[in-house]
Motif scaffolding. Structure first.
Motif, PDB file in Angstrom:
ATOM      1  N   ARG A   2      -2.127  24.375 -27.404  1.00 47.79           N
ATOM      2  CA  ARG A   2      -0.836  24.643 -26.437  1.00 47.79           C
ATOM      3  C   ARG A   2      -0.325  26.024 -26.841  1.00 47.79           C
ATOM      4  NH1 ARG A   2       0.762  19.811 -24.930  1.00 47.79           N
ATOM      5  NH2 ARG A   2      -0.049  17.864 -26.145  1.00 47.79           N
ATOM      6  N   HIS A   3      -0.663  26.589 -27.672  1.00 41.89           N
ATOM      7  CA  HIS A   3      -0.416  27.835 -28.027  1.00 41.89           C
ATOM      8  C   HIS A   3      -0.567  29.023 -26.777  1.00 41.89           C
ATOM      9  CE1 HIS A   3       0.001  28.570 -32.420  1.00 41.89           C
ATOM     10  NE2 HIS A   3       0.878  27.376 -32.045  1.00 41.89           N
ATOM     11  N   GLY A   4       0.494  29.783 -26.275  1.00 40.05           N
ATOM     12  CA  GLY A   4       0.610  30.682 -25.291  1.00 40.05           C
ATOM     13  C   GLY A   4       0.927  32.060 -25.545  1.00 40.05           C
ATOM     14  N   ALA A   5       1.641  32.494 -24.765  1.00 38.30           N
ATOM     15  CA  ALA A   5       2.162  34.035 -24.841  1.00 38.30           C
ATOM     16  C   ALA A   5       2.982  34.202 -26.148  1.00 38.30           C
ATOM     17  CB  ALA A   5       3.103  34.308 -23.439  1.00 38.30           C
ATOM     18  N   GLY A   6       2.561  35.132 -26.634  1.00 37.24           N
ATOM     19  CA  GLY A   6       3.565  35.395 -28.221  1.00 37.24           C
ATOM     20  C   GLY A   6       2.960  34.935 -29.308  1.00 37.24           C
ATOM     21  N   GLN A   7       1.739  33.909 -28.998  1.00 40.94           N
ATOM     22  CA  GLN A   7       1.167  33.181 -30.121  1.00 40.94           C
ATOM     23  C   GLN A   7      -0.060  33.545 -30.440  1.00 40.94           C
ATOM     24  OE1 GLN A   7       2.586  29.555 -28.224  1.00 40.94           O
ATOM     25  NE2 GLN A   7       3.594  28.908 -30.028  1.00 40.94           N
ATOM     26  N   VAL A   8      -0.508  33.330 -31.689  1.00 37.03           N
ATOM     27  CA  VAL A   8      -1.946  33.534 -31.901  1.00 37.03           C
ATOM     28  C   VAL A   8      -2.692  32.421 -31.630  1.00 37.03           C
ATOM     29  CG1 VAL A   8      -3.785  34.169 -33.465  1.00 37.03           C
ATOM     30  CG2 VAL A   8      -1.731  35.443 -33.384  1.00 37.03           C
ATOM     31  N   PRO A  41      -6.851  35.039 -21.395  1.00 39.13           N
ATOM     32  CA  PRO A  41      -5.849  34.822 -20.321  1.00 39.13           C
ATOM     33  C   PRO A  41      -5.690  33.506 -19.762  1.00 39.13           C
ATOM     34  CG  PRO A  41      -7.995  36.165 -19.790  1.00 39.13           C
ATOM     35  CD  PRO A  41      -7.875  35.677 -21.211  1.00 39.13           C
ATOM     36  N   THR A  42      -6.548  32.450 -19.888  1.00 41.27           N
ATOM     37  CA  THR A  42      -6.367  31.273 -19.390  1.00 41.27           C
ATOM     38  C   THR A  42      -5.278  30.499 -20.339  1.00 41.27           C
ATOM     39  OG1 THR A  42      -8.311  30.393 -20.668  1.00 41.27           O
ATOM     40  CG2 THR A  42      -8.719  30.930 -18.486  1.00 41.27           C
ATOM     41  N   MET A  43      -5.009  31.162 -21.568  1.00 48.30           N
ATOM     42  CA  MET A  43      -3.955  30.383 -22.449  1.00 48.30           C
ATOM     43  C   MET A  43      -2.660  31.518 -22.573  1.00 48.30           C
ATOM     44  SD  MET A  43      -5.050  27.695 -23.643  1.00 48.30           S
ATOM     45  CE  MET A  43      -4.254  27.191 -25.082  1.00 48.30           C
ATOM     46  N   ASP A  44      -2.386  31.947 -21.332  1.00 47.40           N
ATOM     47  CA  ASP A  44      -1.148  32.910 -20.998  1.00 47.40           C
ATOM     48  C   ASP A  44      -1.157  33.983 -22.027  1.00 47.40           C
ATOM     49  OD1 ASP A  44      -0.014  31.500 -18.823  1.00 47.40           O
ATOM     50  OD2 ASP A  44       1.061  30.030 -20.414  1.00 47.40           O
ATOM     51  N   GLU A  45      -2.436  34.479 -22.359  1.00 48.79           N
ATOM     52  CA  GLU A  45      -2.572  35.715 -23.324  1.00 48.79           C
ATOM     53  C   GLU A  45      -2.331  35.575 -24.625  1.00 48.79           C
ATOM     54  OE1 GLU A  45      -2.649  39.775 -20.901  1.00 48.79           O
ATOM     55  OE2 GLU A  45      -0.604  38.738 -21.067  1.00 48.79           O
ATOM     56  N   SER A  46      -2.646  34.112 -25.348  1.00 47.05           N
ATOM     57  CA  SER A  46      -2.464  33.911 -26.680  1.00 47.05           C
ATOM     58  C   SER A  46      -3.444  35.000 -27.302  1.00 47.05           C
ATOM     59  CB  SER A  46      -2.666  32.435 -26.838  1.00 47.05           C
ATOM     60  OG  SER A  46      -3.965  32.168 -26.507  1.00 47.05           O
ATOM     61  N   GLY A  47      -3.131  35.237 -28.487  1.00 44.45           N
ATOM     62  CA  GLY A  47      -3.938  36.227 -29.283  1.00 44.45           C
ATOM     63  C   GLY A  47      -5.241  35.529 -29.808  1.00 44.45           C
ATOM     64  N   LEU A  48      -6.315  36.156 -29.943  1.00 43.88           N
ATOM     65  CA  LEU A  48      -7.583  35.929 -30.521  1.00 43.88           C
ATOM     66  C   LEU A  48      -8.141  36.978 -31.245  1.00 43.88           C
ATOM     67  CD1 LEU A  48     -10.580  34.302 -28.898  1.00 43.88           C
ATOM     68  CD2 LEU A  48     -10.944  36.521 -29.897  1.00 43.88           C
ATOM     69  N   ALA A  49      -8.588  36.752 -32.499  1.00 46.47           N
ATOM     70  CA  ALA A  49      -9.079  37.609 -33.486  1.00 46.47           C
ATOM     71  C   ALA A  49     -10.267  37.136 -34.168  1.00 46.47           C
ATOM     72  CB  ALA A  49      -7.929  38.082 -34.628  1.00 46.47           C
ATOM     73  N   LYS A  50     -11.243  38.107 -34.267  1.00 47.21           N
ATOM     74  CA  LYS A  50     -12.362  38.098 -35.524  1.00 47.21           C
ATOM     75  C   LYS A  50     -12.217  38.638 -36.372  1.00 47.21           C
ATOM     76  CE  LYS A  50     -16.341  36.731 -36.813  1.00 47.21           C
ATOM     77  NZ  LYS A  50     -17.585  37.424 -36.345  1.00 47.21           N
ATOM     78  N   ILE A  51     -12.007  37.825 -37.796  1.00 45.20           N
ATOM     79  CA  ILE A  51     -11.770  38.810 -38.918  1.00 45.20           C
ATOM     80  C   ILE A  51     -12.847  38.484 -39.773  1.00 45.20           C
ATOM     81  CG2 ILE A  51      -9.097  38.733 -38.511  1.00 45.20           C
ATOM     82  CD1 ILE A  51      -9.131  36.565 -40.654  1.00 45.20           C
ATOM     83  N   ASN A  52     -13.054  39.385 -40.829  1.00 42.43           N
ATOM     84  CA  ASN A  52     -13.783  39.401 -41.891  1.00 42.43           C
ATOM     85  C   ASN A  52     -13.148  38.774 -43.271  1.00 42.43           C
ATOM     86  OD1 ASN A  52     -16.057  39.174 -43.484  1.00 42.43           O
ATOM     87  ND2 ASN A  52     -16.554  41.469 -43.281  1.00 42.43           N
TER      88      ASN A  52
END
Length: 459
Positions: free
Chosen positions: A178-184, A203-214
């Protein structure tokens, strides 16, 4: 430049325009999300730039595709193959150079000669359709568990389709993202000395954040920042492999995601149970291949890995390339898939299972990566490597290797974090092999878990 009236004091000049090279539909809200991910005081060092590369029309196409995936029914069998298969064969044999050279499409799938990773590695271009949009194509290289490099042809739309199948898998366990704009929305984990890391939006989740971290400490100013950053970003979904999840268990993170997705490597039940207890959420074991994407998700009630793709046909073949009967073990072989840049016909994956059909549709039972091996026990009898997997199930270990030497002695290799469980591992394997040697596994990448020097080890 300002974002919603706020000056970009932490952004280098032109950062938004630069980010739009990777995320063409990026809005000001999306740019704020990228800044949030990058500029938090506990953020890691992001070493790379990447993004969804999706155009506006492709975003809408992905939304429609997701609806198709969520509504699809996977209910074919060998006696009643899927209705799309004949058209797929005709199109593939008409547009893909490798298959064009084979002549007319076969009347039956079984008449097509299976291929393997070797053919793709030899000339991947021969498997890309002539009508593919080369200007939009993306390519990436993978080593897999064999260490042999393989270049994969793909496309931003193909990469974007992964989410639909992950959502389908999550729905089986009552999870709806359910996360969307302003959320990761998604945090992808790695744990390697060198790891490709970046931030993006979905973009299909209202530009929710995505990050690849180590999670390796070298990517962080302070080791404790790892937990602080994850708590601050509060991702709805965390994806990784058993190695990165083993490291996640060592962190003092308090955030509880909606689910964990384990991909890329076998997840032992002991590790899954430990993760579920620690984070209080479902832990999904996804069988995924770089060549065809997410294939299946493990469901205990179904007795194995339930197939996810409605346009992927799966056969189980013996060594000679002949289909085996339902319930018999063999090599997982796939036809179709959602990667329109790499349509495959009878592609032997190098992974093994049996296939059954029931109320959950086609199910892969006893899934194991790579060719099966036999191990000689102390009484001279042979067991399958699957028996060793079953024996080690109670252990919460992420990475291991079992090697039988030419004299019959067995070496169990465990990752450093699993060494406290060495004595219990010895106990679990003692009925098969008596005393075993335990060594520390230094590799941080995928390994071949089962190996043997014995001449008769191939099952």
């Amino acid at each position: 430049m300002t974002l919603a009236g706020k000056p970009d004091v932490n952004l280098p000049g032109g950062a938004w325009e630069s980010d739009r090279d990777y995320c063409p539909t990026l809005t000001q809200a999306g740019a704020r999300m990228l800044e949030k991910l990058r500029s938090h005081p506990c953020a890691p060092q992001y070493r790379n730039r990447s993004g969804n590369k999706l155009l506006a029309g492709e975003v809408e196409a992905l939304r429609a595709y997701e609806q198709e995936v969520m509504q699809a029914v996977v209910a074919w069998s060998a006696a009643a193959p899927p209705s799309w298969l004949p058209d797929f064969l005709r199109a593939t044999y008409a547009t893909v150079p490798y298959y064009c050279a084979c002549g007319s499409p076969p009347a039956r799938l079984i008449d097509a000669t299976p291929i393997s990773r070797a053919e793709l590695a030899h000339d991947i271009a021969a498997f890309v359709p002539d009508n593919a949009d080369l200007a939009r194509m993306i390519n990436f290289q993978t080593t897999g568990t064999t260490g042999h490099p393989l270049l994969i042809a793909s496309h931003p739309l193909v990469a974007g389709r992964y989410l639909a199948f992950h959502k389908r898998a999550l729905r089986r366990f009552g999870v709806t993202l359910r996360h969307g704009a302003g959320q990761v929305g998604v945090m992808l984990l790695g744990h390697q000395r060198r790891c490709f890391t970046y931030v993006s939006v979905t973009p299909t989740m209202d530009e929710s954040g995505l990050a690849k971290i180590n999670l390796h400490v070298d990517d962080w100013r302070e080791p404790d920042n790892r937990a602080r950053y994850l708590d601050a970003m509060a991702p709805e979904l965390i994806a990784g492999d058993p190695i990165s999840f083993a490291e996640l268990l060592t962190l003092s993170m308090t955030h509880k995601p909606a689910a964990l997705l384990s991909v890329s490597m076998m997840l032992l039940p002991g590790m899954r149970a430990r993760l579920e207890e620690r984070f209080g959420c479902p832990v999904l074991d996804i069988y995924s291949l770089n060549e065809v994407g997410p294939v299946a998700v493990y469901d205990e009630q179904a007795g194995g890995h339930v197939l996810l793709q409605h346009r992927l046909y799966v056969e189980i073949l013996d060594r000679e390339g002949r289909p085996v009967a339902d319930g018999e073990r063999g090599e997982i072989t796939v036809t179709g898939g959602f990667n329109f840049c790499l349509p495959l016909v009878r592609y032997r994956t190098g992974d093994y299972a049996s296939l059954t059909h029931g109320p959950h549709g086609p199910v892969l039972v006893g899934l194991a990566g790579r060719s099966p091996l036999r191990y000689r026990m102390i009484n001279g009898e042979w067991i399958n490597n699957i028996d060793i997997t079953h024996a080690l199930k109670p252990l919460a270990i992420a990475l291991f290797g079992v090697h039988q030497q030419g004299d019959g002695s067995v070496v169990l290799r465990l990752a450093p974090g699993a060494m406290p469980q060495a004595d219990r591992a010895r106990t679990l394997l003692a009925p098969f092999f008596g005393a075993i040697t335990v060594e520390t596994l230094q590799a941080q990448d995928k390994i071949i878990q089962y190996t043997s020097d014995l001449q008769d080890a191939m099952a």
